[in-house]
Motif scaffolding. Structure first.
Motif, PDB file in Angstrom:
ATOM      1  N   ASN A 198      43.840  36.120  52.939  1.00  0.00           N
ATOM      2  CA  ASN A 198      42.996  37.221  52.466  1.00  0.00           C
ATOM      3  C   ASN A 198      42.941  37.462  50.917  1.00  0.00           C
ATOM      4  N   ILE A 212      42.510  37.006  47.130  1.00  0.00           N
ATOM      5  CA  ILE A 212      41.002  36.830  46.716  1.00  0.00           C
ATOM      6  C   ILE A 212      41.162  36.083  45.180  1.00  0.00           C
ATOM      7  N   TYR A 255      39.276  38.368  37.086  1.00  0.00           N
ATOM      8  CA  TYR A 255      38.542  38.245  38.215  1.00  0.00           C
ATOM      9  C   TYR A 255      36.914  38.405  37.874  1.00  0.00           C
ATOM     10  N   GLU A 310      32.403  40.646  41.352  1.00  0.00           N
ATOM     11  CA  GLU A 310      32.195  40.629  42.827  1.00  0.00           C
ATOM     12  C   GLU A 310      33.845  40.667  43.378  1.00  0.00           C
ATOM     13  N   GLU A 311      34.609  39.598  42.775  1.00  0.00           N
ATOM     14  CA  GLU A 311      35.788  39.474  43.320  1.00  0.00           C
ATOM     15  C   GLU A 311      36.620  40.879  43.230  1.00  0.00           C
ATOM     16  N   VAL A 347      35.297  43.753  43.156  1.00  0.00           N
ATOM     17  CA  VAL A 347      34.933  44.763  44.217  1.00  0.00           C
ATOM     18  C   VAL A 347      35.334  44.309  45.410  1.00  0.00           C
ATOM     19  N   ASN A 348      35.480  43.100  45.860  1.00  0.00           N
ATOM     20  CA  ASN A 348      36.454  42.635  47.288  1.00  0.00           C
ATOM     21  C   ASN A 348      37.802  43.257  46.958  1.00  0.00           C
ATOM     22  N   ARG A 399      37.967  46.910  47.708  1.00  0.00           N
ATOM     23  CA  ARG A 399      37.834  47.299  49.027  1.00  0.00           C
ATOM     24  C   ARG A 399      39.122  46.864  50.069  1.00  0.00           C
ATOM     25  N   LEU A 400      39.564  45.871  49.814  1.00  0.00           N
ATOM     26  CA  LEU A 400      40.737  45.393  50.480  1.00  0.00           C
ATOM     27  C   LEU A 400      41.841  46.352  50.132  1.00  0.00           C
ATOM     28  N   ARG A 436      41.358  49.623  51.875  1.00  0.00           N
ATOM     29  CA  ARG A 436      41.557  49.438  53.374  1.00  0.00           C
ATOM     30  C   ARG A 436      43.064  49.411  53.717  1.00  0.00           C
ATOM     31  N   ALA A 477      33.652  51.446  44.757  1.00  0.00           N
ATOM     32  CA  ALA A 477      34.159  50.075  44.645  1.00  0.00           C
ATOM     33  C   ALA A 477      33.363  49.511  43.315  1.00  0.00           C
ATOM     34  N   ASP A 478      32.325  49.874  43.021  1.00  0.00           N
ATOM     35  CA  ASP A 478      31.706  49.065  42.115  1.00  0.00           C
ATOM     36  C   ASP A 478      31.982  49.709  40.693  1.00  0.00           C
TER      37      ASP A 478
END
Length: 344
Positions: free
Chosen positions: A6, A8, A170, A173-174, A176-177, A180-181, A184, A195-196
């Motif tokens: 996971n 990124i 990054y 898009e990376e 943002v991921n 979120r990760l 979480r 997140a954005d």
């Protein structure tokens, strides 16, 4: 918990590491020594931790200062598990290779690089015992070095790293991921657009994302007051307020330090040295050079020249759009820009 699965970014490197990890486990050996190069805060330490997890261990941190002292370095290796070796260091059973992590490894002394280089290649460490120079065997290990300045490493030491990877900031898009990760993993609930908003202010640096989410999480606890169920909820409204009023980071990711530098360069209208910029923003030179300046250059707001740093047309357009200068910049001959500074 971050793993190779996971983690990124750096997909090619992850694929290579998965192959090498499987091969190392199958052949009962250590992972090849790995050098991670790139800007601060882009996940080099996190990746080292993920690699160690693949072997069921945690990375053993070795500082450049410890590596400089032979006795401390010797003790560091003596503390490693030696199951699976005979008295001469030959592998006779199943071993548990350790992952050794050195952050900012360009700070290693030349002597430390030489000693570690021998250990990395021959699994032996030069030591002095009872006035005699000898070699002691060391357990198999994978050295992961992280550096922002790989050119400061000696070539023989650099060549010991069979895997070398360049880290970059990054993509949006990376980022943002990653937001979120991490949210979480921390049990945070992000509202629409959060997140954005965090990602676009992060400069593509994972360390900043973690720092921002920590501040937003604390603010959410205060905002929830007597509503325990809402303490992990971060709304768009709260996010914008925290960035504007407390963190003071605009939606382009620029901080008050960045703005000070741009205003100073605009005011002087000439090339400025790094020492001067560091004095203006009250930061040490290395921080400005490694953490502040690269983003301003990347965004096209300043330019490096042989004479020093210059503000660009884009930099002055930014100052005008944010109200820091009163006249719209106009490109002149040779790209020089004119604009009146706002009185403070």
């Amino acid at each position: 918990m971050v793993t190779l699965d996971n983690f990124i970014g750096n997909e090619d490197l992850k694929t290579l590491l998965k192959i090498e990890t499987l091969a190392a486990k199958t052949k009962n050996r250590a992972l090849p020594h790995t050098l991670l190069k790139g800007p601060a805060g882009c996940g080099k330490t996190t990746l080292a931790e993920a690699i160690a997890r693949e072997f069921g261990t945690k990375p053993l941190a070795l500082t450049p200062n410890t590596a400089r002292k032979t006795e401390l370095l010797r003790k560091f290796f003596l503390d490693m598990p030696d199951d699976g070796y005979d008295e001469e260091g030959n592998i006779v059973g199943r071993i548990q290779p350790q992952v050794v992590f050195i952050d900012e490894c360009h700070q290693l002394s030349l002597a430390a690089q030489e000693n570690l280089g021998i250990a990395m290649h021959d699994w032996k460490l030069p030591v002095r015992v009872d006035g005699r120079d000898e070699f002691e065997w060391v357990p198999r290990f994978c050295l992961i070095g992280a550096t922002t300045l790989p050119g400061k490493l000696s070539k023989p030491f650099r060549d010991r790293f069979k895997i070398q990877a360049q880290f970059e900031t990054y993509t949006h898009e990376e980022a943002v991921n990653i937001v979120r990760l991490h949210a979480r993993n921390e049990g945070l609930q992000l509202g629409d657009g959060v997140a954005d908003a965090v990602a676009k202010r992060s400069r593509g640096v994972a360390r900043l994302i973690v720092r921002f989410l920590e501040r937003l999480s604390a603010a959410a606890v205060v905002a929830a007051k007597d509503r325990p169920e809402a303490r992990g909820v971060i709304t768009q409204q709260l996010t914008e307020k925290v960035f504007k009023d407390f963190l003071k980071v605009d939606d382009r990711g620029l901080t008050t330090t960045d703005v000070k530098i741009l205003k100073q360069l605009h005011k002087l209208e000439d090339a400025v040295g790094l020492d001067t910029l560091a004095t203006v923003v009250n930061e040490d030179k290395s921080t400005v050079e490694q953490e502040v300046e690269p983003y301003l250059v990347q965004e096209g707001l300043i330019a490096r020249t042989k004479r020093g740093r210059l503000i660009t047309d884009e930099g002055r357009r930014y100052l005008f759009s944010e109200g820091y200068i009163q006249k719209a910049p106009v490109s002149g001959r040779g790209g020089r820009v004119i604009g009146a500074a706002k009185n403070e």
